[in-house]
Motif scaffolding. Structure first.
Motif, PDB file in Angstrom:
ATOM      1  N   ILE A   1     -31.906  -2.086  15.216  1.00 61.52           N
ATOM      2  CA  ILE A   1     -33.168  -1.352  15.270  1.00 61.52           C
ATOM      3  C   ILE A   1     -34.260  -2.216  15.876  1.00 61.52           C
ATOM      4  O   ILE A   1     -34.579  -3.285  15.379  1.00 61.52           O
ATOM      5  CB  ILE A   1     -33.597  -0.867  13.871  1.00 61.52           C
ATOM      6  N   THR A   2     -34.811  -1.723  16.984  1.00 59.25           N
ATOM      7  CA  THR A   2     -35.900  -2.438  17.655  1.00 59.25           C
ATOM      8  C   THR A   2     -37.211  -1.669  17.605  1.00 59.25           C
ATOM      9  O   THR A   2     -38.273  -2.245  17.799  1.00 59.25           O
ATOM     10  CB  THR A   2     -35.541  -2.722  19.128  1.00 59.25           C
ATOM     11  N   THR A   3     -37.152  -0.356  17.347  1.00 57.83           N
ATOM     12  CA  THR A   3     -38.345   0.480  17.263  1.00 57.83           C
ATOM     13  C   THR A   3     -38.347   1.173  15.915  1.00 57.83           C
ATOM     14  O   THR A   3     -37.360   1.815  15.548  1.00 57.83           O
ATOM     15  CB  THR A   3     -38.350   1.540  18.377  1.00 57.83           C
ATOM     16  N   THR A   4     -39.446   1.033  15.187  1.00 62.97           N
ATOM     17  CA  THR A   4     -39.529   1.649  13.867  1.00 62.97           C
ATOM     18  C   THR A   4     -40.969   1.985  13.521  1.00 62.97           C
ATOM     19  O   THR A   4     -41.894   1.466  14.131  1.00 62.97           O
ATOM     20  CB  THR A   4     -38.910   0.719  12.795  1.00 62.97           C
ATOM     21  N   ASP A   5     -41.115   2.884  12.570  1.00 59.36           N
ATOM     22  CA  ASP A   5     -42.424   3.190  12.001  1.00 59.36           C
ATOM     23  C   ASP A   5     -42.174   3.698  10.584  1.00 59.36           C
ATOM     24  O   ASP A   5     -41.068   3.568  10.055  1.00 59.36           O
ATOM     25  CB  ASP A   5     -43.221   4.174  12.865  1.00 59.36           C
ATOM     26  N   SER A   6     -43.177   4.289   9.970  1.00 55.94           N
ATOM     27  CA  SER A   6     -43.044   4.706   8.577  1.00 55.94           C
ATOM     28  C   SER A   6     -41.951   5.757   8.371  1.00 55.94           C
ATOM     29  O   SER A   6     -41.458   5.923   7.249  1.00 55.94           O
ATOM     30  CB  SER A   6     -44.382   5.210   8.041  1.00 55.94           C
ATOM     31  N   SER A   7     -41.550   6.433   9.421  1.00 58.40           N
ATOM     32  CA  SER A   7     -40.463   7.412   9.312  1.00 58.40           C
ATOM     33  C   SER A   7     -39.168   6.755   8.842  1.00 58.40           C
ATOM     34  O   SER A   7     -38.335   7.410   8.206  1.00 58.40           O
ATOM     35  CB  SER A   7     -40.206   8.083  10.662  1.00 58.40           C
ATOM     36  N   SER A   8     -39.000   5.482   9.147  1.00 55.70           N
ATOM     37  CA  SER A   8     -37.770   4.783   8.758  1.00 55.70           C
ATOM     38  C   SER A   8     -37.595   4.794   7.243  1.00 55.70           C
ATOM     39  O   SER A   8     -36.475   4.962   6.750  1.00 55.70           O
ATOM     40  CB  SER A   8     -37.771   3.349   9.284  1.00 55.70           C
ATOM     41  N   ILE A   9     -38.687   4.648   6.513  1.00 59.60           N
ATOM     42  CA  ILE A   9     -38.599   4.642   5.054  1.00 59.60           C
ATOM     43  C   ILE A   9     -38.165   6.016   4.543  1.00 59.60           C
ATOM     44  O   ILE A   9     -37.303   6.117   3.667  1.00 59.60           O
ATOM     45  CB  ILE A   9     -39.949   4.225   4.431  1.00 59.60           C
ATOM     46  N   ALA A  10     -38.721   7.066   5.101  1.00 63.36           N
ATOM     47  CA  ALA A  10     -38.340   8.426   4.692  1.00 63.36           C
ATOM     48  C   ALA A  10     -36.862   8.688   4.958  1.00 63.36           C
ATOM     49  O   ALA A  10     -36.159   9.265   4.118  1.00 63.36           O
ATOM     50  CB  ALA A  10     -39.204   9.449   5.414  1.00 63.36           C
ATOM     51  N   VAL A  11     -36.383   8.253   6.106  1.00 60.59           N
ATOM     52  CA  VAL A  11     -34.973   8.450   6.454  1.00 60.59           C
ATOM     53  C   VAL A  11     -34.074   7.668   5.500  1.00 60.59           C
ATOM     54  O   VAL A  11     -33.088   8.202   4.979  1.00 60.59           O
ATOM     55  CB  VAL A  11     -34.710   8.041   7.926  1.00 60.59           C
ATOM     56  N   MET A  12     -34.427   6.425   5.237  1.00 57.99           N
ATOM     57  CA  MET A  12     -33.615   5.599   4.338  1.00 57.99           C
ATOM     58  C   MET A  12     -33.599   6.171   2.923  1.00 57.99           C
ATOM     59  O   MET A  12     -32.556   6.163   2.263  1.00 57.99           O
ATOM     60  CB  MET A  12     -34.119   4.156   4.357  1.00 57.99           C
ATOM     61  N   LEU A  13     -34.726   6.686   2.465  1.00 54.07           N
ATOM     62  CA  LEU A  13     -34.767   7.319   1.144  1.00 54.07           C
ATOM     63  C   LEU A  13     -33.897   8.574   1.107  1.00 54.07           C
ATOM     64  O   LEU A  13     -33.211   8.836   0.116  1.00 54.07           O
ATOM     65  CB  LEU A  13     -36.205   7.642   0.750  1.00 54.07           C
ATOM     66  N   ALA A  14     -33.899   9.348   2.178  1.00 56.54           N
ATOM     67  CA  ALA A  14     -33.057  10.550   2.249  1.00 56.54           C
ATOM     68  C   ALA A  14     -31.581  10.168   2.227  1.00 56.54           C
ATOM     69  O   ALA A  14     -30.773  10.828   1.555  1.00 56.54           O
ATOM     70  CB  ALA A  14     -33.387  11.354   3.499  1.00 56.54           C
ATOM     71  N   TRP A  15     -31.215   9.121   2.957  1.00 55.56           N
ATOM     72  CA  TRP A  15     -29.826   8.656   2.927  1.00 55.56           C
ATOM     73  C   TRP A  15     -29.449   8.215   1.521  1.00 55.56           C
ATOM     74  O   TRP A  15     -28.361   8.500   1.044  1.00 55.56           O
ATOM     75  CB  TRP A  15     -29.624   7.499   3.888  1.00 55.56           C
ATOM     76  N   GLN A  16     -30.369   7.517   0.875  1.00 58.10           N
ATOM     77  CA  GLN A  16     -30.091   7.044  -0.480  1.00 58.10           C
ATOM     78  C   GLN A  16     -29.893   8.233  -1.431  1.00 58.10           C
ATOM     79  O   GLN A  16     -28.974   8.229  -2.248  1.00 58.10           O
ATOM     80  CB  GLN A  16     -31.212   6.145  -0.972  1.00 58.10           C
ATOM     81  N   ARG A  17     -30.717   9.255  -1.321  1.00 55.29           N
ATOM     82  CA  ARG A  17     -30.551  10.451  -2.156  1.00 55.29           C
ATOM     83  C   ARG A  17     -29.185  11.098  -1.920  1.00 55.29           C
ATOM     84  O   ARG A  17     -28.511  11.532  -2.867  1.00 55.29           O
ATOM     85  CB  ARG A  17     -31.655  11.469  -1.879  1.00 55.29           C
ATOM     86  N   ALA A  18     -28.765  11.165  -0.670  1.00 53.25           N
ATOM     87  CA  ALA A  18     -27.461  11.756  -0.351  1.00 53.25           C
ATOM     88  C   ALA A  18     -26.330  10.935  -0.952  1.00 53.25           C
ATOM     89  O   ALA A  18     -25.363  11.500  -1.488  1.00 53.25           O
ATOM     90  CB  ALA A  18     -27.298  11.872   1.166  1.00 53.25           C
ATOM     91  N   ALA A  19     -26.433   9.636  -0.880  1.00 60.95           N
ATOM     92  CA  ALA A  19     -25.401   8.770  -1.463  1.00 60.95           C
ATOM     93  C   ALA A  19     -25.368   8.932  -2.980  1.00 60.95           C
ATOM     94  O   ALA A  19     -24.292   9.062  -3.575  1.00 60.95           O
ATOM     95  CB  ALA A  19     -25.649   7.310  -1.080  1.00 60.95           C
ATOM     96  N   HIS A  20     -26.526   8.953  -3.602  1.00 60.94           N
ATOM     97  CA  HIS A  20     -26.580   9.130  -5.061  1.00 60.94           C
ATOM     98  C   HIS A  20     -26.026  10.485  -5.477  1.00 60.94           C
ATOM     99  O   HIS A  20     -25.389  10.588  -6.526  1.00 60.94           O
ATOM    100  CB  HIS A  20     -28.003   8.942  -5.568  1.00 60.94           C
ATOM    101  N   ALA A  21     -26.251  11.503  -4.658  1.00 64.24           N
ATOM    102  CA  ALA A  21     -25.706  12.831  -4.956  1.00 64.24           C
ATOM    103  C   ALA A  21     -24.179  12.798  -4.958  1.00 64.24           C
ATOM    104  O   ALA A  21     -23.532  13.591  -5.646  1.00 64.24           O
ATOM    105  CB  ALA A  21     -26.214  13.856  -3.948  1.00 64.24           C
ATOM    106  N   ALA A  22     -23.616  11.870  -4.192  1.00 66.72           N
ATOM    107  CA  ALA A  22     -22.158  11.691  -4.150  1.00 66.72           C
ATOM    108  C   ALA A  22     -21.700  10.628  -5.159  1.00 66.72           C
ATOM    109  O   ALA A  22     -20.558  10.178  -5.114  1.00 66.72           O
ATOM    110  CB  ALA A  22     -21.723  11.295  -2.745  1.00 66.72           C
ATOM    111  N   SER A  23     -22.623  10.218  -6.038  1.00 69.03           N
ATOM    112  CA  SER A  23     -22.351   9.186  -7.054  1.00 69.03           C
ATOM    113  C   SER A  23     -21.943   7.859  -6.434  1.00 69.03           C
ATOM    114  O   SER A  23     -21.088   7.152  -6.959  1.00 69.03           O
ATOM    115  CB  SER A  23     -21.283   9.664  -8.043  1.00 69.03           C
TER     116      SER A  23
END
Length: 95
Positions: free
Chosen positions: A36-58
């Motif tokens: 990753i060379t380009t990022t902004d605050s959207s990166s945090i939202a995406v990472m949190l969404a991925w984390q929620r999906a992983a937790h939903a799969a236990s």
């Protein structure tokens, strides 16, 4: 399946989010963020969404080689621990 990400910003967030969610559905729970060379605050939202999906799969999600700008944003928003990120100074002193 390995996800290769170079940009995690507002303009790429929707596509990157979907790519990561597909990877999670296929059993990938570790994301190497080295490229990753380009990022902004959207990166945090995406990472949190991925984390929620992983937790939903236990499952737990792990982010490797998190760029310093994402670490800074996570600290700013108070989600460093929530995302399981370690600040760079702590990682360097642990060695």
């Amino acid at each position: 399946m390995s996800v290769s990400i170079t940009s995690l910003s507002f303009s790429s967030a929707k596509g990157v989010l979907q790519t990561g969610l597909e990877a999670i559905r296929n059993g990938q729970y570790t994301f190497d963020l080295t490229g990753i060379t380009t990022t902004d605050s959207s990166s945090i939202a995406v990472m949190l969404a991925w984390q929620r999906a992983a937790h939903a799969a236990s499952k737990s999600i792990q982010f490797l080689n998190t760029p310093s700008n994402i670490l800074s944003l996570a600290a700013l928003y108070g989600v460093t621990d929530l995302l399981g990120l370690q600040n760079k100074t702590d990682a360097e002193t642990a060695h």
